[in-house]
Design a protein around this motif. Structure first.
Motif, PDB file in Angstrom:
ATOM      1  N   ARG A  57       4.741   3.432  -1.180  1.00 57.82           N
ATOM      2  CA  ARG A  57       6.123   2.923  -1.116  1.00 57.82           C
ATOM      3  C   ARG A  57       6.393   1.967  -2.273  1.00 57.82           C
ATOM      4  NH1 ARG A  57       6.341   1.048   3.987  1.00 57.82           N
ATOM      5  NH2 ARG A  57       6.843   3.131   4.676  1.00 57.82           N
ATOM      6  N   TYR A  58       5.419   1.099  -2.572  1.00 56.56           N
ATOM      7  CA  TYR A  58       5.592   0.179  -3.697  1.00 56.56           C
ATOM      8  C   TYR A  58       5.713   0.948  -5.012  1.00 56.56           C
ATOM      9  CZ  TYR A  58       4.910  -3.214  -7.294  1.00 56.56           C
ATOM     10  OH  TYR A  58       5.093  -3.948  -8.427  1.00 56.56           O
ATOM     11  N   LEU A  59       4.843   1.921  -5.212  1.00 56.50           N
ATOM     12  CA  LEU A  59       4.870   2.687  -6.462  1.00 56.50           C
ATOM     13  C   LEU A  59       6.184   3.445  -6.634  1.00 56.50           C
ATOM     14  CD1 LEU A  59       1.219   4.064  -6.542  1.00 56.50           C
ATOM     15  CD2 LEU A  59       2.177   2.193  -7.901  1.00 56.50           C
ATOM     16  N   LEU A  60       6.769   3.879  -5.524  1.00 57.60           N
ATOM     17  CA  LEU A  60       8.012   4.656  -5.596  1.00 57.60           C
ATOM     18  C   LEU A  60       9.262   3.780  -5.643  1.00 57.60           C
ATOM     19  CD1 LEU A  60       7.189   7.520  -3.068  1.00 57.60           C
ATOM     20  CD2 LEU A  60       6.994   7.565  -5.567  1.00 57.60           C
ATOM     21  N   THR A  61       9.226   2.616  -4.980  1.00 60.94           N
ATOM     22  CA  THR A  61      10.452   1.817  -4.826  1.00 60.94           C
ATOM     23  C   THR A  61      10.376   0.423  -5.433  1.00 60.94           C
ATOM     24  OG1 THR A  61       9.778   0.849  -2.709  1.00 60.94           O
ATOM     25  CG2 THR A  61      10.936   2.994  -2.642  1.00 60.94           C
ATOM     26  N   ASP A  62       9.171  -0.021  -5.807  1.00 60.64           N
ATOM     27  CA  ASP A  62       8.963  -1.380  -6.307  1.00 60.64           C
ATOM     28  C   ASP A  62       9.221  -2.430  -5.214  1.00 60.64           C
ATOM     29  OD1 ASP A  62       7.960  -2.636  -8.586  1.00 60.64           O
ATOM     30  OD2 ASP A  62       9.932  -3.424  -9.115  1.00 60.64           O
ATOM     31  N   GLN A  63       9.105  -2.031  -3.956  1.00 56.15           N
ATOM     32  CA  GLN A  63       9.300  -2.927  -2.823  1.00 56.15           C
ATOM     33  C   GLN A  63       7.970  -3.150  -2.105  1.00 56.15           C
ATOM     34  OE1 GLN A  63      12.372  -4.366  -1.983  1.00 56.15           O
ATOM     35  NE2 GLN A  63      12.921  -3.478  -3.956  1.00 56.15           N
ATOM     36  N   LEU A  64       7.651  -4.410  -1.847  1.00 54.34           N
ATOM     37  CA  LEU A  64       6.426  -4.757  -1.130  1.00 54.34           C
ATOM     38  C   LEU A  64       6.728  -4.790   0.358  1.00 54.34           C
ATOM     39  CD1 LEU A  64       3.494  -5.753  -1.060  1.00 54.34           C
ATOM     40  CD2 LEU A  64       4.368  -8.066  -1.365  1.00 54.34           C
ATOM     41  N   ASP A  65       5.978  -4.032   1.143  1.00 57.74           N
ATOM     42  CA  ASP A  65       6.155  -3.999   2.599  1.00 57.74           C
ATOM     43  C   ASP A  65       4.815  -4.304   3.246  1.00 57.74           C
ATOM     44  OD1 ASP A  65       6.808  -3.573   5.232  1.00 57.74           O
ATOM     45  OD2 ASP A  65       7.042  -1.406   5.043  1.00 57.74           O
ATOM     46  N   ALA A  74      -1.204 -10.907   6.618  1.00 56.40           N
ATOM     47  CA  ALA A  74      -2.268 -11.399   5.746  1.00 56.40           C
ATOM     48  C   ALA A  74      -3.335 -10.317   5.551  1.00 56.40           C
ATOM     49  CB  ALA A  74      -2.889 -12.672   6.307  1.00 56.40           C
ATOM     50  N   GLN A  75      -3.715  -9.654   6.642  1.00 58.39           N
ATOM     51  CA  GLN A  75      -4.721  -8.593   6.518  1.00 58.39           C
ATOM     52  C   GLN A  75      -4.182  -7.443   5.684  1.00 58.39           C
ATOM     53  OE1 GLN A  75      -8.019  -8.753   7.560  1.00 58.39           O
ATOM     54  NE2 GLN A  75      -8.094  -6.999   6.177  1.00 58.39           N
ATOM     55  N   ARG A  76      -2.916  -7.083   5.881  1.00 52.48           N
ATOM     56  CA  ARG A  76      -2.327  -6.003   5.086  1.00 52.48           C
ATOM     57  C   ARG A  76      -2.279  -6.400   3.616  1.00 52.48           C
ATOM     58  NH1 ARG A  76       0.929  -2.618   7.166  1.00 52.48           N
ATOM     59  NH2 ARG A  76      -0.917  -2.185   8.351  1.00 52.48           N
ATOM     60  N   ALA A  77      -1.951  -7.668   3.333  1.00 47.30           N
ATOM     61  CA  ALA A  77      -1.919  -8.131   1.939  1.00 47.30           C
ATOM     62  C   ALA A  77      -3.318  -8.063   1.318  1.00 47.30           C
ATOM     63  CB  ALA A  77      -1.362  -9.547   1.857  1.00 47.30           C
ATOM     64  N   LEU A  78      -4.346  -8.418   2.086  1.00 46.28           N
ATOM     65  CA  LEU A  78      -5.723  -8.311   1.588  1.00 46.28           C
ATOM     66  C   LEU A  78      -6.075  -6.865   1.281  1.00 46.28           C
ATOM     67  CD1 LEU A  78      -7.634 -10.733   3.987  1.00 46.28           C
ATOM     68  CD2 LEU A  78      -7.521 -10.923   1.504  1.00 46.28           C
ATOM     69  N   ASP A  79      -5.781  -5.982   2.233  1.00 47.55           N
ATOM     70  CA  ASP A  79      -6.110  -4.564   2.059  1.00 47.55           C
ATOM     71  C   ASP A  79      -5.312  -3.941   0.911  1.00 47.55           C
ATOM     72  OD1 ASP A  79      -7.788  -4.864   4.234  1.00 47.55           O
ATOM     73  OD2 ASP A  79      -6.403  -3.931   5.665  1.00 47.55           O
ATOM     74  N   LEU A  80      -4.035  -4.293   0.830  1.00 43.20           N
ATOM     75  CA  LEU A  80      -3.179  -3.735  -0.211  1.00 43.20           C
ATOM     76  C   LEU A  80      -3.566  -4.262  -1.591  1.00 43.20           C
ATOM     77  CD1 LEU A  80      -0.853  -1.834  -0.759  1.00 43.20           C
ATOM     78  CD2 LEU A  80       0.730  -3.708  -0.245  1.00 43.20           C
ATOM     79  N   ARG A  81      -3.978  -5.520  -1.656  1.00 47.49           N
ATOM     80  CA  ARG A  81      -4.435  -6.068  -2.937  1.00 47.49           C
ATOM     81  C   ARG A  81      -5.679  -5.316  -3.424  1.00 47.49           C
ATOM     82  NH1 ARG A  81      -6.481 -12.164  -3.718  1.00 47.49           N
ATOM     83  NH2 ARG A  81      -8.080 -11.325  -2.380  1.00 47.49           N
ATOM     84  N   TYR A  87      -6.324   1.012  -7.879  1.00 48.82           N
ATOM     85  CA  TYR A  87      -5.424   1.924  -8.578  1.00 48.82           C
ATOM     86  C   TYR A  87      -4.759   1.275  -9.798  1.00 48.82           C
ATOM     87  CZ  TYR A  87      -6.237   5.253  -4.902  1.00 48.82           C
ATOM     88  OH  TYR A  87      -6.842   6.146  -4.044  1.00 48.82           O
ATOM     89  N   GLN A  88      -5.221   0.081 -10.148  1.00 46.21           N
ATOM     90  CA  GLN A  88      -4.773  -0.639 -11.347  1.00 46.21           C
ATOM     91  C   GLN A  88      -3.257  -0.828 -11.385  1.00 46.21           C
ATOM     92  OE1 GLN A  88      -6.572   1.139 -14.816  1.00 46.21           O
ATOM     93  NE2 GLN A  88      -8.614   1.035 -13.938  1.00 46.21           N
ATOM     94  N   VAL A  89      -2.768  -1.525 -10.363  1.00 42.24           N
ATOM     95  CA  VAL A  89      -1.347  -1.851 -10.269  1.00 42.24           C
ATOM     96  C   VAL A  89      -1.258  -3.379 -10.247  1.00 42.24           C
ATOM     97  CG1 VAL A  89       0.792  -1.449  -8.983  1.00 42.24           C
ATOM     98  CG2 VAL A  89      -1.035   0.266  -8.906  1.00 42.24           C
ATOM     99  N   PRO A  90      -1.300  -4.019 -11.428  1.00 44.57           N
ATOM    100  CA  PRO A  90      -1.427  -5.481 -11.490  1.00 44.57           C
ATOM    101  C   PRO A  90      -0.279  -6.254 -10.847  1.00 44.57           C
ATOM    102  CG  PRO A  90      -1.187  -4.523 -13.699  1.00 44.57           C
ATOM    103  CD  PRO A  90      -1.306  -3.394 -12.743  1.00 44.57           C
ATOM    104  N   ARG A  91       0.945  -5.772 -10.978  1.00 44.22           N
ATOM    105  CA  ARG A  91       2.065  -6.517 -10.384  1.00 44.22           C
ATOM    106  C   ARG A  91       1.950  -6.549  -8.865  1.00 44.22           C
ATOM    107  NH1 ARG A  91       7.388  -5.660  -8.652  1.00 44.22           N
ATOM    108  NH2 ARG A  91       8.643  -7.530  -8.877  1.00 44.22           N
ATOM    109  N   LEU A  92       1.570  -5.441  -8.272  1.00 41.57           N
ATOM    110  CA  LEU A  92       1.365  -5.404  -6.824  1.00 41.57           C
ATOM    111  C   LEU A  92       0.233  -6.332  -6.420  1.00 41.57           C
ATOM    112  CD1 LEU A  92       1.961  -4.324  -4.021  1.00 41.57           C
ATOM    113  CD2 LEU A  92       0.510  -2.344  -4.550  1.00 41.57           C
ATOM    114  N   GLU A  93      -0.807  -6.373  -7.223  1.00 41.78           N
ATOM    115  CA  GLU A  93      -1.929  -7.273  -6.960  1.00 41.78           C
ATOM    116  C   GLU A  93      -1.450  -8.732  -6.937  1.00 41.78           C
ATOM    117  OE1 GLU A  93      -6.310  -8.156  -8.891  1.00 41.78           O
ATOM    118  OE2 GLU A  93      -5.181  -6.404  -9.575  1.00 41.78           O
ATOM    119  N   LEU A  94      -0.597  -9.093  -7.895  1.00 47.90           N
ATOM    120  CA  LEU A  94      -0.050 -10.457  -7.934  1.00 47.90           C
ATOM    121  C   LEU A  94       0.855 -10.744  -6.735  1.00 47.90           C
ATOM    122  CD1 LEU A  94       0.768 -10.772 -11.740  1.00 47.90           C
ATOM    123  CD2 LEU A  94      -1.025 -11.970 -10.464  1.00 47.90           C
ATOM    124  N   LEU A  95       1.670  -9.773  -6.356  1.00 45.50           N
ATOM    125  CA  LEU A  95       2.550  -9.954  -5.199  1.00 45.50           C
ATOM    126  C   LEU A  95       1.738 -10.150  -3.921  1.00 45.50           C
ATOM    127  CD1 LEU A  95       5.327  -7.315  -5.989  1.00 45.50           C
ATOM    128  CD2 LEU A  95       5.567  -9.816  -6.023  1.00 45.50           C
TER     129      LEU A  95
END
Length: 184
Positions: A57-65, A74-81, A87-95
């Motif tokens: 969803r982030y890759l397609l829409t640039d929206q963090l969910d 918090a757990q989802r943010a850990l897993d998603l980071r 997958y080398q998506v630095p902006r998502l990692e920062l978010l």
């Protein structure tokens, strides 16, 4: 179609070109000479459906969910980071890192501290240690101490506590010396 996680759940109707545009890993995976390029199904292990769906969803829409439930965010943010790193998506990692820093609280400080210790996230580690030191009674009341599993983290927290005791003793000794001067 992606087959995700141990339960092999399906994520369908995702255009490879969109993923390739945002992730060098997907670009390589779906490139010339790779088996995934022509595969109808691609298996993605080491994650769950909700986290992989959040990545797509982030890759397609640039929206963090990160979902709605406060404890699960918090757990989802850990897993998603972790996926963002893979997958080398630095902006998502920062978010995700920002979301983790915003989620530090009495119940989450110790688990996040352990996660920061494990992943080498110095900024989150320092923030959690500071939070535990400043809000020790709240963390203890929330059950955070009972959640502690990592001996290295426990030693670090004990060291922080001993430093605070030494600092308090120094402050008390200085006040006592000042009081003696005033009395004399």
């Amino acid at each position: 179609t992606f087959l995700v996680g141990d339960d092999v759940e399906r994520v369908e109707h995702v255009t490879k070109a969109n993923l390739c545009a945002r992730s060098p890993v997907f670009r390589t995976m779906f490139g010339i000479g790779m088996k995934e390029r022509d595969a109808a199904e691609v298996t993605v292990r080491n994650t769950d459906l909700a986290t992989f769906t959040a990545l797509v969803r982030y890759l397609l829409t640039d929206q963090l969910d990160l979902g709605e439930e406060e404890g699960g965010r918090a757990q989802r943010a850990l897993d998603l980071r972790e996926l963002a790193q893979m997958y080398q998506v630095p902006r998502l990692e920062l978010l995700c890192a920002q979301a983790l820093q915003e989620s530090v609280g009495p119940a989450s400080a110790v688990p996040l501290l352990e996660a920061a210790h494990t992943t080498g996230d110095g900024r989150l580690l320092a923030q959690c240690r500071r939070f535990v030191a400043d809000h020790a009674a709240e963390v203890r009341a929330s059950g955070g101490v009972e959640q502690l599993r990592d001996l290295g983290v426990a030693k670090g927290l004990l060291g922080d506590a001993l430093d605070q005791v030494a600092e308090l003793k120094g402050t008390v000794a200085a006040r006592d010396a000042e009081l003696e001067k005033v009395r004399a």
